[in-house]
Design a protein around this motif. Structure first.
Motif, short mmCIF file in Angstrom:
data_model
loop_
_atom_site.label_atom_id
_atom_site.label_comp_id
_atom_site.label_asym_id
_atom_site.label_seq_id
_atom_site.Cartn_x
_atom_site.Cartn_y
_atom_site.Cartn_z
N THR B 8 0.81 -1.20 0.00
CA THR B 8 0.00 0.00 0.00
C THR B 8 0.85 1.26 0.00
O THR B 8 0.35 2.34 -0.23
CB THR B 8 -0.92 0.01 1.22
N ALA B 9 2.12 1.08 0.24
CA ALA B 9 2.99 2.25 0.16
C ALA B 9 3.10 2.63 -1.30
O ALA B 9 3.61 1.89 -2.11
CB ALA B 9 4.35 1.90 0.72
N THR B 10 2.60 3.76 -1.66
CA THR B 10 2.58 4.16 -3.06
C THR B 10 3.56 5.29 -3.26
O THR B 10 3.95 5.96 -2.33
CB THR B 10 1.19 4.63 -3.47
N HIS B 11 3.94 5.47 -4.50
CA HIS B 11 4.87 6.58 -4.72
C HIS B 11 4.11 7.81 -5.19
O HIS B 11 3.27 7.76 -6.06
CB HIS B 11 6.02 6.17 -5.65
N GLY B 12 4.41 8.90 -4.52
CA GLY B 12 3.78 10.17 -4.86
C GLY B 12 2.30 10.16 -4.63
O GLY B 12 1.79 9.59 -3.69
N THR B 13 1.58 10.76 -5.57
CA THR B 13 0.13 10.86 -5.43
C THR B 13 -0.56 9.95 -6.42
O THR B 13 -1.62 10.25 -6.93
CB THR B 13 -0.32 12.31 -5.68
N ALA B 14 0.07 8.85 -6.72
CA ALA B 14 -0.48 7.94 -7.73
C ALA B 14 -1.81 7.35 -7.28
O ALA B 14 -2.18 7.43 -6.11
CB ALA B 14 0.51 6.82 -8.00
N ALA B 15 -2.51 6.72 -8.26
CA ALA B 15 -3.83 6.13 -8.00
C ALA B 15 -3.73 5.01 -6.98
O ALA B 15 -2.66 4.44 -6.79
CB ALA B 15 -4.37 5.58 -9.32
N PRO B 16 -4.85 4.68 -6.33
CA PRO B 16 -4.82 3.57 -5.37
C PRO B 16 -4.55 2.26 -6.10
O PRO B 16 -4.83 2.15 -7.29
CB PRO B 16 -6.23 3.58 -4.77
N PRO B 17 -4.02 1.29 -5.37
CA PRO B 17 -3.66 0.03 -6.04
C PRO B 17 -4.87 -0.69 -6.64
O PRO B 17 -5.96 -0.66 -6.08
CB PRO B 17 -3.05 -0.80 -4.92
N LEU B 18 -4.62 -1.28 -7.79
CA LEU B 18 -5.64 -2.11 -8.44
C LEU B 18 -5.75 -3.44 -7.66
O LEU B 18 -6.83 -4.00 -7.52
CB LEU B 18 -5.19 -2.39 -9.88
N LEU B 19 -4.60 -3.87 -7.19
CA LEU B 19 -4.52 -5.17 -6.53
C LEU B 19 -3.56 -5.05 -5.34
O LEU B 19 -2.47 -4.47 -5.48
CB LEU B 19 -3.98 -6.17 -7.55
N ARG B 42 -0.58 -0.93 -9.13
CA ARG B 42 -1.51 0.14 -9.51
C ARG B 42 -1.96 -0.02 -10.97
O ARG B 42 -1.23 -0.59 -11.78
CB ARG B 42 -0.82 1.50 -9.33
N ALA B 43 -3.12 0.53 -11.25
CA ALA B 43 -3.66 0.43 -12.62
C ALA B 43 -2.70 1.07 -13.61
O ALA B 43 -2.20 2.18 -13.37
CB ALA B 43 -5.02 1.11 -12.68
N GLY B 44 -2.43 0.38 -14.67
CA GLY B 44 -1.63 0.94 -15.75
C GLY B 44 -0.13 0.94 -15.54
O GLY B 44 0.61 1.30 -16.44
N GLU B 45 0.35 0.54 -14.41
CA GLU B 45 1.80 0.56 -14.18
C GLU B 45 2.45 -0.78 -14.56
O GLU B 45 1.78 -1.82 -14.59
CB GLU B 45 2.12 0.89 -12.73
N PRO B 173 -7.56 -7.45 -20.48
CA PRO B 173 -7.53 -7.61 -19.02
C PRO B 173 -7.08 -6.33 -18.32
O PRO B 173 -6.47 -5.46 -18.94
CB PRO B 173 -6.50 -8.72 -18.82
N LYS B 174 -7.38 -6.25 -17.03
CA LYS B 174 -6.93 -5.08 -16.25
C LYS B 174 -5.49 -5.26 -15.81
O LYS B 174 -4.78 -4.29 -15.57
CB LYS B 174 -7.84 -4.93 -15.03
N ALA B 175 -5.07 -6.51 -15.66
CA ALA B 175 -3.69 -6.78 -15.22
C ALA B 175 -3.13 -8.00 -15.93
O ALA B 175 -3.87 -8.95 -16.20
CB ALA B 175 -3.67 -7.02 -13.71
N THR B 206 -3.16 -1.28 -19.28
CA THR B 206 -3.15 -2.54 -18.52
C THR B 206 -1.97 -2.55 -17.55
O THR B 206 -0.85 -2.20 -17.93
CB THR B 206 -3.00 -3.74 -19.48
N ALA B 207 -2.25 -2.94 -16.32
CA ALA B 207 -1.15 -3.08 -15.34
C ALA B 207 -0.40 -4.37 -15.62
O ALA B 207 -1.00 -5.37 -16.03
CB ALA B 207 -1.71 -3.11 -13.94
N VAL B 208 0.92 -4.33 -15.44
CA VAL B 208 1.73 -5.53 -15.69
C VAL B 208 2.58 -5.82 -14.45
O VAL B 208 3.27 -4.93 -13.96
CB VAL B 208 2.65 -5.35 -16.92
N LEU B 209 2.47 -7.03 -13.96
CA LEU B 209 3.37 -7.47 -12.90
C LEU B 209 4.35 -8.44 -13.52
O LEU B 209 3.96 -9.48 -14.05
CB LEU B 209 2.61 -8.14 -11.76
N LEU B 210 5.61 -8.04 -13.48
CA LEU B 210 6.64 -8.75 -14.23
C LEU B 210 7.62 -9.41 -13.26
O LEU B 210 8.27 -8.72 -12.48
CB LEU B 210 7.37 -7.68 -15.06
N VAL B 211 7.69 -10.71 -13.26
CA VAL B 211 8.67 -11.39 -12.41
C VAL B 211 9.89 -11.69 -13.26
O VAL B 211 9.77 -12.30 -14.33
CB VAL B 211 8.07 -12.70 -11.84
N THR B 212 11.04 -11.24 -12.83
CA THR B 212 12.24 -11.46 -13.62
C THR B 212 13.50 -11.39 -12.75
O THR B 212 13.47 -10.80 -11.67
CB THR B 212 12.35 -10.43 -14.76
#
Lengths: 453, 239
Positions: B8-19, B42-45, B173-175, B206-212
């Protein structure tokens, strides 16, 4: 000897450290070997009965040399589905085992060592099954027959050693590509064309057409003298028939796959049809055994009906006891067809489960991506249902044709309506056999599989 | 710039987390893969999750995508607690709201590229013709034109992986959850795949969670978090 001991120890360690599939493979391979040994020992025992000896069982059916020969042939024919089942069992976990043995090659094992370890893995399982069947058969023979001959025990020894040896050789041969390449088989790049069974069918048919008339002529001339034409004709007939049904099974699978892949509207038929189109020959051998049983079952019911009609017509006043000699033979044949069907269905169930186990990572990825289990389950059933429907229709028609031909020769030409039910009954049984793999789909195709490469 | 150590720690004033994931714990047998990991997407990140082998990256992705249930902790998406949803609902969610891409194995080997991409649409009830048409458009967008009728085994690794991305994105998809999507590719193919993914994700929001574990891949992300011993280290903004 030390090397062999260390190979046995390594084979044991590899199996012990492996997953449940290995234990399934060992158990089913042992069961298949036990069945093969049992049928072979029964044939050996009957073959070793001296001429003139009266066998009190089965209403004297086994006393006459001719009928005994028929029973022996039936038992040997039952070995065909049993050996097919055994082959199916030895392939359980084949992909996993291929990788494991390829790893051994990478670690420096020689091709001969890998071959020996593979042979030991399969051979020991076969030895276990064969030993159990031999002990039970020997005890049964001693209980039922007061004077088994030396030939009986020699035959027992040969079968008890031969079946595990055959299993070991099959195990080693199945891994020839791994032996050739330490990298193992990552993916199959060469597609099977189905030319093999087609050519074998045509060759068998050609030789059959050439030899059969000679055998028929010799039959009249040679009398009781040994004539090589007849066994050759039977051999060619079996080869042509076997290759023919394999080819038929593969060809109908390919045809059905092509036809439906273009027309599928939903996901499950699309997946099933494309799998059939991609490799129609994968289930061909198992399906071929199903087709053979259907032809034999349908024809048997017609022939049984014709024979009984004929017998009743010839001797209308005879009591049931007088006909027992004939009905026992017919019942034994019917039992043999049912046993063959049971073995074939077991092979089909094992093959379906093995196909799932091999693809479980891909299937787990589908589940992870949201493809419902029900769609994958339906696709799995359709892979059996789609190609078997037209093939069984043809097999049923073939069986009816044989039965009709026989009925017109020997009796009034009437046919039993039950013969028409054989193909639908076999079809339903096949679907049930394939459905036994569905719980495995739910249990083993878990996203947890994605953790393993 | 360093942030707090929770999702939940977000950077700056960005939108609330999608997930949002809170205090996730997950063990495989006796091995604890996650030990209280928390994270927000967050959405779109584009968020990269990096870490050493065995640090729990893939397990975290599986928990976030609803593929596996955590032993403890929660994953919240659109007001839904994923760990409380029945498998059928989770499956539906992965089909409609999430897209999933793995290193390999997500394409059905027997289906052609276009049928593979069309599959999620077919499952959603779209007609075959329309599904194939839309799948074709997505393949074209990912530069796999002319390869539509090839099967995965007949394509190069990069082409197959771009087809997999098209399949993950075709339902809008949203994510998207991508687990080492370029792990089996060379650097040129990696660049092609990542450029296509980043471009399309930004274009569609679309938000992308990338494991690498690949720094070259992580560089495409807006944000990077590092997993160490099953827990998320302080978040660091990389873009």
């Amino acid at each position: 000897m030390t090397t062999l001991t260390s190979d046995i120890r390594l084979a044991r360690q590899l199996v012990h450290g492996s997953d449940r599939r290995e234990w399934w493979r060992i158990a089913l391979t042992a069961a298949g070997a036990a069945a093969a040994t049992g049928f072979a020992l029964a044939a050996v025992t009957l073959a070793s009965v001296p001429s003139g000896y009266t066998v009190s069982h089965f209403h004297g059916l086994l006393t006459g040399a001719g009928t005994r020969g028929g029973v022996i042939s039936g038992l040997l024919l039952l070995l065909v589905p049993v050996l097919a089942f055994l082959g199916q069992c030895t392939r359980i976990g084949a992909v996993h085992r291929d990788r494991r043995l390829a790893g051994l090659r990478l670690a420096g094992a020689t091709p001969w060592q890998v071959r020996r370890i593979a042979a030991l893995e399969t051979g020991l399982a076969c030895l276990l099954g064969s030993a159990v069947a031999t002990v039970f058969s020997a005890l049964s023979v001693l209980r039922l027959w007061s004077g088994p001959t030396a030939a009986t025990w020699v035959g027992f020894a040969l079968v008890a050693v031969g079946v595990p040896a055959l299993g070991a050789v099959a195990g080693a041969v199945a891994l020839r590509r791994v032996v050739a390449s330490p990298l193992g088989r990552v993916r199959r790049t060469v597609r099977r064309s189905g030319r093999g069974p087609g050519l074998l069918f045509l060759s068998g048919l050609t030789v059959l057409v050439a030899v059969a008339p000679l055998a028929m002529n010799r039959g009249h001339v040679a009398g009781n003298r040994f004539d090589w034409h007849t066994p050759l004709t039977v051999f060619c007939l079996v080869v042509a028939l076997g290759a023919g049904v394999v080819w038929l099974a593969g060809a109908t699978a390919r045809f059905t796959g092509r036809l439906l892949a273009e027309r599928a509207r939903t996901a499950a038929p699309l997946i099933a049809a494309e799998r059939l189109r991609d490799d129609p020959w994968a289930p061909a051998r198992t399906h071929a055994a199903v087709l053979l049983v259907t032809v034999a079952g349908t024809a048997f019911l017609c022939i049984r009906h014709a024979l009984l009609t004929d017998l009743h017509a010839m001797a209308p006043d005879h009591r049931a006891a007088d006909l027992a000699y004939y009905t026992t033979g017919l019942d034994l044949t019917g039992a043999a067809v049912l046993v063959a069907l049971a073995i074939t269905l077991s092979g089909l169930a094992v093959g379906t489960a093995e196909s799932l186990a091999t693809r479980r990572r891909t299937l787990a990825a589908q589940v992870a991506a949201g493809v419902p289990h029900t769609v994958l389950g339906r696709a799995l059933l359709l892979e059996t249902a789609l190609p078997l429907a037209p093939a069984l229709l043809l097999a049923g028609a073939g069986g009816m044709a044989i039965g009709t031909w026989y009925a017109t020769l020997t009796s009034d030409g009437s046919l039993p309506w039950t013969a028409l039910l054989v193909a639908p009954a076999v079809y339903a049984s096949c679907l049930l056999a394939a459905a036994t793999a569905l719980p495995l789909l739910r249990r083993s195709v878990r996203p947890g599989e994605l953790r393993y490469a | 710039m360093t942030h707090g150590d929770t999702a939940t720690a977000t950077h700056g004033t960005a939108a609330p987390p999608l997930l949002t994931a809170r205090d996730l714990v997950k063990a495989h047998g006796r091995t604890e893969a996650l030990r209280g990991a928390s994270l927000g997407l967050r959405a779109g990140e584009i968020l990269a999750v990096t870490g050493a082998s065995g640090s729990g990256k893939s397990t975290l992705l599986h928990c976030l995508a609803g593929i596996v249930r955590p032993d403890a902790g929660s994953v919240t998406y659109g007001g839904l607690r994923l760990e409380e949803l029945p498998e059928k609902r989770l499956s539906e969610l992965r089909r409609t709201d999430f897209g999933v891409v793995f290193q390999f194995g997500q394409l059905i080997p027997e289906l052609t590229a276009v049928d593979n991409v069309a599959l999620p649409l077919l499952l959603a009830g779209t007609t075959r013709a329309e599904a194939r048409a839309r799948a074709g458009e997505w393949l074209e967008r990912f530069g796999v034109r002319g390869q539509e009728e090839l099967r995965p085994g007949e394509m190069s690794g990069g082409q197959a992986q771009r087809a997999a991305l098209a399949r993950a994105l075709v339902t809008g998809p949203k994510a998207v959850f991508a687990d080492e999507p370029t792990g089996a590719l060379d650097s040129l193919a990696t660049e092609q795949v990542m450029t296509a993914l980043a471009h399309t994700a930004r274009e569609s929001g679309t938000a992308v969670l990338l494991v690498t574990h690949d720094a070259q891949v992580a560089a495409y992300a807006d944000r990077e978090v590092r997993l160490r011993d099953g827990a998320v280290s302080p978040l660091e903004v990389t873009a």
